[in-house]
Write a protein that holds these residues in place. Structure first.
Motif, PDB file in Angstrom:
ATOM      1  N   GLN A   1       0.829  -1.211   0.000  1.00  0.00           N
ATOM      2  CA  GLN A   1       0.000   0.000   0.000  1.00  0.00           C
ATOM      3  C   GLN A   1       0.859   1.254   0.000  1.00  0.00           C
ATOM      4  OE1 GLN A   1      -3.433   0.455  -0.121  1.00  0.00           O
ATOM      5  NE2 GLN A   1      -3.259  -1.646  -0.839  1.00  0.00           N
ATOM      6  N   LEU A   2       1.897   1.219   0.786  1.00  0.00           N
ATOM      7  CA  LEU A   2       2.770   2.394   0.872  1.00  0.00           C
ATOM      8  C   LEU A   2       3.455   2.669  -0.452  1.00  0.00           C
ATOM      9  CD1 LEU A   2       4.355   1.972   4.408  1.00  0.00           C
ATOM     10  CD2 LEU A   2       2.880   3.828   3.622  1.00  0.00           C
ATOM     11  N   GLU A   3       3.795   1.577  -1.143  1.00  0.00           N
ATOM     12  CA  GLU A   3       4.459   1.752  -2.440  1.00  0.00           C
ATOM     13  C   GLU A   3       3.479   2.319  -3.478  1.00  0.00           C
ATOM     14  OE1 GLU A   3       7.907  -1.637  -2.309  1.00  0.00           O
ATOM     15  OE2 GLU A   3       6.226  -1.841  -3.678  1.00  0.00           O
ATOM     16  N   ARG A   4       2.228   1.896  -3.381  1.00  0.00           N
ATOM     17  CA  ARG A   4       1.239   2.289  -4.393  1.00  0.00           C
ATOM     18  C   ARG A   4       0.748   3.733  -4.172  1.00  0.00           C
ATOM     19  NH1 ARG A   4      -3.529  -1.632  -4.417  1.00  0.00           N
ATOM     20  NH2 ARG A   4      -1.865  -3.086  -3.973  1.00  0.00           N
ATOM     21  N   ARG A   5       0.700   4.183  -2.954  1.00  0.00           N
ATOM     22  CA  ARG A   5       0.056   5.454  -2.622  1.00  0.00           C
ATOM     23  C   ARG A   5       0.660   6.670  -3.359  1.00  0.00           C
ATOM     24  NH1 ARG A   5      -1.560   6.773   3.398  1.00  0.00           N
ATOM     25  NH2 ARG A   5      -3.375   5.523   2.841  1.00  0.00           N
ATOM     26  N   PRO A   6       1.968   6.867  -3.456  1.00  0.00           N
ATOM     27  CA  PRO A   6       2.494   8.052  -4.151  1.00  0.00           C
ATOM     28  C   PRO A   6       2.029   8.120  -5.602  1.00  0.00           C
ATOM     29  CG  PRO A   6       4.218   6.946  -2.945  1.00  0.00           C
ATOM     30  CD  PRO A   6       3.022   6.067  -2.900  1.00  0.00           C
ATOM     31  N   ALA A   7       1.984   6.972  -6.276  1.00  0.00           N
ATOM     32  CA  ALA A   7       1.566   6.945  -7.675  1.00  0.00           C
ATOM     33  C   ALA A   7       0.122   7.396  -7.795  1.00  0.00           C
ATOM     34  CB  ALA A   7       1.732   5.527  -8.222  1.00  0.00           C
ATOM     35  N   LYS A   8      -0.712   6.939  -6.879  1.00  0.00           N
ATOM     36  CA  LYS A   8      -2.127   7.275  -6.896  1.00  0.00           C
ATOM     37  C   LYS A   8      -2.322   8.768  -6.664  1.00  0.00           C
ATOM     38  CE  LYS A   8      -6.498   5.827  -4.936  1.00  0.00           C
ATOM     39  NZ  LYS A   8      -7.111   5.235  -3.768  1.00  0.00           N
ATOM     40  N   ILE A   9      -1.542   9.247  -5.671  1.00  0.00           N
ATOM     41  CA  ILE A   9      -1.640  10.682  -5.372  1.00  0.00           C
ATOM     42  C   ILE A   9      -1.309  11.509  -6.615  1.00  0.00           C
ATOM     43  CG2 ILE A   9      -0.546  12.565  -4.073  1.00  0.00           C
ATOM     44  CD1 ILE A   9      -0.292  10.522  -1.768  1.00  0.00           C
ATOM     45  N   GLU A  10      -0.231  11.030  -7.295  1.00  0.00           N
ATOM     46  CA  GLU A  10       0.208  11.752  -8.478  1.00  0.00           C
ATOM     47  C   GLU A  10      -0.892  11.727  -9.545  1.00  0.00           C
ATOM     48  OE1 GLU A  10       3.946  11.333 -11.361  1.00  0.00           O
ATOM     49  OE2 GLU A  10       4.340  10.985  -9.227  1.00  0.00           O
ATOM     50  N   ARG A  11      -1.530  10.530  -9.685  1.00  0.00           N
ATOM     51  CA  ARG A  11      -2.529  10.353 -10.736  1.00  0.00           C
ATOM     52  C   ARG A  11      -3.792  11.185 -10.423  1.00  0.00           C
ATOM     53  NH1 ARG A  11      -2.652   5.179 -10.662  1.00  0.00           N
ATOM     54  NH2 ARG A  11      -4.610   4.964  -9.562  1.00  0.00           N
ATOM     55  N   ASP A  12      -4.203  11.196  -9.164  1.00  0.00           N
ATOM     56  CA  ASP A  12      -5.450  11.847  -8.790  1.00  0.00           C
ATOM     57  C   ASP A  12      -5.304  13.342  -8.529  1.00  0.00           C
ATOM     58  OD1 ASP A  12      -6.469   9.438  -9.004  1.00  0.00           O
ATOM     59  OD2 ASP A  12      -6.603   9.020  -6.842  1.00  0.00           O
ATOM     60  N   GLN A  13      -4.053  13.793  -8.512  1.00  0.00           N
ATOM     61  CA  GLN A  13      -3.837  15.195  -8.157  1.00  0.00           C
ATOM     62  C   GLN A  13      -4.536  16.109  -9.185  1.00  0.00           C
ATOM     63  OE1 GLN A  13       0.226  16.351  -8.242  1.00  0.00           O
ATOM     64  NE2 GLN A  13      -0.016  17.775  -6.528  1.00  0.00           N
ATOM     65  N   PRO A  14      -5.415  17.006  -8.739  1.00  0.00           N
ATOM     66  CA  PRO A  14      -6.084  17.888  -9.692  1.00  0.00           C
ATOM     67  C   PRO A  14      -5.118  18.920 -10.265  1.00  0.00           C
ATOM     68  CG  PRO A  14      -6.648  18.475  -7.429  1.00  0.00           C
ATOM     69  CD  PRO A  14      -5.793  17.250  -7.361  1.00  0.00           C
ATOM     70  N   ALA A  15      -5.365  19.324 -11.427  1.00  0.00           N
ATOM     71  CA  ALA A  15      -4.497  20.334 -12.058  1.00  0.00           C
ATOM     72  C   ALA A  15      -4.575  21.628 -11.254  1.00  0.00           C
ATOM     73  CB  ALA A  15      -4.967  20.588 -13.489  1.00  0.00           C
ATOM     74  N   VAL A  16      -3.515  22.343 -11.258  1.00  0.00           N
ATOM     75  CA  VAL A  16      -3.509  23.629 -10.565  1.00  0.00           C
ATOM     76  C   VAL A  16      -4.545  24.541 -11.214  1.00  0.00           C
ATOM     77  CG1 VAL A  16      -2.119  25.644  -9.939  1.00  0.00           C
ATOM     78  CG2 VAL A  16      -1.101  23.349 -10.046  1.00  0.00           C
ATOM     79  N   GLN A  17      -5.381  25.128 -10.376  1.00  0.00           N
ATOM     80  CA  GLN A  17      -6.481  25.919 -10.934  1.00  0.00           C
ATOM     81  C   GLN A  17      -6.334  27.405 -10.619  1.00  0.00           C
ATOM     82  OE1 GLN A  17      -9.521  23.685  -8.970  1.00  0.00           O
ATOM     83  NE2 GLN A  17     -10.023  22.590 -10.861  1.00  0.00           N
ATOM     84  N   VAL A  18      -6.837  28.191 -11.513  1.00  0.00           N
ATOM     85  CA  VAL A  18      -6.813  29.652 -11.302  1.00  0.00           C
ATOM     86  C   VAL A  18      -8.233  30.183 -11.452  1.00  0.00           C
ATOM     87  CG1 VAL A  18      -4.449  29.972 -12.066  1.00  0.00           C
ATOM     88  CG2 VAL A  18      -6.322  30.082 -13.728  1.00  0.00           C
ATOM     89  N   PRO A  19      -8.534  31.254 -10.795  1.00  0.00           N
ATOM     90  CA  PRO A  19      -9.881  31.793 -10.922  1.00  0.00           C
ATOM     91  C   PRO A  19     -10.181  32.275 -12.350  1.00  0.00           C
ATOM     92  CG  PRO A  19      -8.638  32.832  -9.155  1.00  0.00           C
ATOM     93  CD  PRO A  19      -7.696  31.995  -9.911  1.00  0.00           C
ATOM     94  N   VAL A  20     -11.435  32.157 -12.770  1.00  0.00           N
ATOM     95  CA  VAL A  20     -11.834  32.660 -14.094  1.00  0.00           C
ATOM     96  C   VAL A  20     -11.904  34.184 -14.060  1.00  0.00           C
ATOM     97  CG1 VAL A  20     -13.106  30.588 -14.741  1.00  0.00           C
ATOM     98  CG2 VAL A  20     -14.258  32.408 -13.473  1.00  0.00           C
ATOM     99  N   ASP A  21     -11.925  34.713 -15.176  1.00  0.00           N
ATOM    100  CA  ASP A  21     -11.930  36.175 -15.224  1.00  0.00           C
ATOM    101  C   ASP A  21     -13.358  36.725 -15.053  1.00  0.00           C
ATOM    102  OD1 ASP A  21      -9.276  35.974 -15.668  1.00  0.00           O
ATOM    103  OD2 ASP A  21      -9.515  35.950 -17.848  1.00  0.00           O
ATOM    104  N   ASP A  22     -13.875  36.583 -13.922  1.00  0.00           N
ATOM    105  CA  ASP A  22     -15.215  37.099 -13.628  1.00  0.00           C
ATOM    106  C   ASP A  22     -15.084  38.093 -12.491  1.00  0.00           C
ATOM    107  OD1 ASP A  22     -17.749  37.633 -12.961  1.00  0.00           O
ATOM    108  OD2 ASP A  22     -18.411  35.552 -12.714  1.00  0.00           O
TER     109      ASP A  22
END
Lengths: 224, 147
Positions: free
Chosen positions: B110-131
């Motif tokens: 589990q410990l070996e698998r977790r970093p890969a999962k975190i990397e895969r599930d990590q959401p893209a860095v988001q910025v506010p829309v121009d509103d």
């Protein structure tokens, strides 16, 4: 009681403490039985070892108790003797009777323990005859000293005498004590004792005499 | 005349009936001539008799069982007996070892698998829309950064 032969004691007989010298054919039958047991033990048969223990346990415990004078210590020591026998059985060359080899291990173990206990300033805490088991358990052909004289006072006198003998025996020099136990209590023959102790015949006889004289002197008050 | 050592040997052998015919006869004649020797012999005989009449000693009933138990313990502790000892461990102990080992392996996996999962599930860095309105109210929706 000279002539009691350890090798002739079967497991059942050993419980009833034989006092009669067996005929030579019984003795050789016991030797054959011992040789078979040794062979089986060497082949890893633990039941054979248990059988051997049961055959000789009273003899060896009797020796250790008379040598050490304390039941608990003597029991531990007797167990140690049999464990040593099991460990060293491969080195037993089959010369002479098996039980002389067993007794040699037992007497050396006793001497070593006595030296060790002396170093620790050990004192015997339980007189040999204090425990009822030491009275023969009722099964053996025990003829207590008390029975020689009738009456309660005579019984008490006999018990005191037994205690005195046990105590003075335990106070003898270990070499003297060993010879008295082997010859006068366990009834082994001179030839067996020579094998067990490794002494020369003349030395055995003179040392045995000195041992008896030493015990007689210690018991002088009781013999009057 | 015998030396003290020889006399001692003769006395023992006589008391134990170990003297040969001639020697026994010679000792008998010595006894006949010496009352002190006779007294000494009688006293020794008495002591021997008393000692021989001491009660027989019997080992405790469970003696043989104790010896075999001690033997088994020693065999288990001996190097050559260690493997056999391991095999003969109670089933429960072995089960616990197996369960603990499996749990350990599972956790490591589990410990070996977790970093890969975190990397895969990590959401893209988001910025506010121009509103501007949303920006003012602090509720501006986020849009992912396009890489």
């Amino acid at each position: 009681m000279p002539g009691k032969d350890a090798a002739s004691v079967t497991a059942a007989e050993s419980q009833s403490a034989p006092t009669v010298s067996p005929p030579p054919d019984e003795r050789s039958a016991a030797d054959v039985r011992d040789r078979r047991l040794v062979r089986r033990i060497r082949n890893g048969d633990d039941r054979a070892f248990e059988e051997l223990v049961r055959i000789y346990q009273n003899r060896i415990f009797g020796l250790t108790l008379r040598m050490i004078g304390n039941r608990q210590e003597a029991e531990d020591l007797a167990q140690e003797v049999f464990l040593t026998v099991h460990k060293a059985i491969a080195s037993y060359r089959g010369e002479g009777r098996f039980y002389t080899w067993l007794y040699r291990i037992a007497s050396n173990t006793c001497k070593n323990r006595i030296k060790y206990l002396r170093g620790r300033n050990f004192h015997r805490s339980v007189p040999v005859e204090d425990n009822p088991e030491a009275q023969g358990g009722g099964d053996g052909p025990v003829v207590p000293l008390q029975s020689q004289i009738a009456g309660p006072e005579a019984m008490a006198q006999g018990t005191r005498l037994q205690d005195a003998i046990s105590r003075e025996l335990a106070n003898l020099d270990p070499e003297h004590r060993l010879l008295i136990v082997l010859r006068d209590i366990q009834g082994l023959s001179y030839s067996d004792i020579l094998r067990i102790t490794g002494l020369q015949e003349g030395t055995l006889k003179s040392r045995l005499h000195r041992a008896r004289v030493a015990l007689k002197d210690r018991l002088a008050d009781y013999l009057k | 005349m015998n030396s003290p050592e020889q006399s001692a040997e003769l006395m023992s052998a006589y008391l134990d009936a170990e003297l040969e015919g001639d020697e026994a006869e010679a000792f008998d004649s010595l006894l006949a001539d010496s009352p002190e020797l006779r007294d000494e012999l009688e006293d020794l005989r008495k002591v021997m008799q008393l000692v021989a009449e001491l009660p027989e000693v019997e080992a405790p009933e469970d003696f043989a069982d104790k010896v075999t138990r001690r033997l088994r313990r020693r065999q288990l502790l001996a190097p050559e007996g260690a493997l056999m000892g391991l095999i003969s461990l109670p089933f429960q102990v072995l089960s616990i070892i197996v369960i603990l080992t499996a749990a350990g392996l599972y956790m490591m996996a589990q410990l070996e698998r977790r970093p890969a999962k975190i990397e895969r599930d990590q959401p893209a860095v988001q910025v506010p829309v121009d509103d501007p309105e949303a920006l003012r109210s602090g509720e501006a929706p986020l849009r992912p950064i396009e890489r």
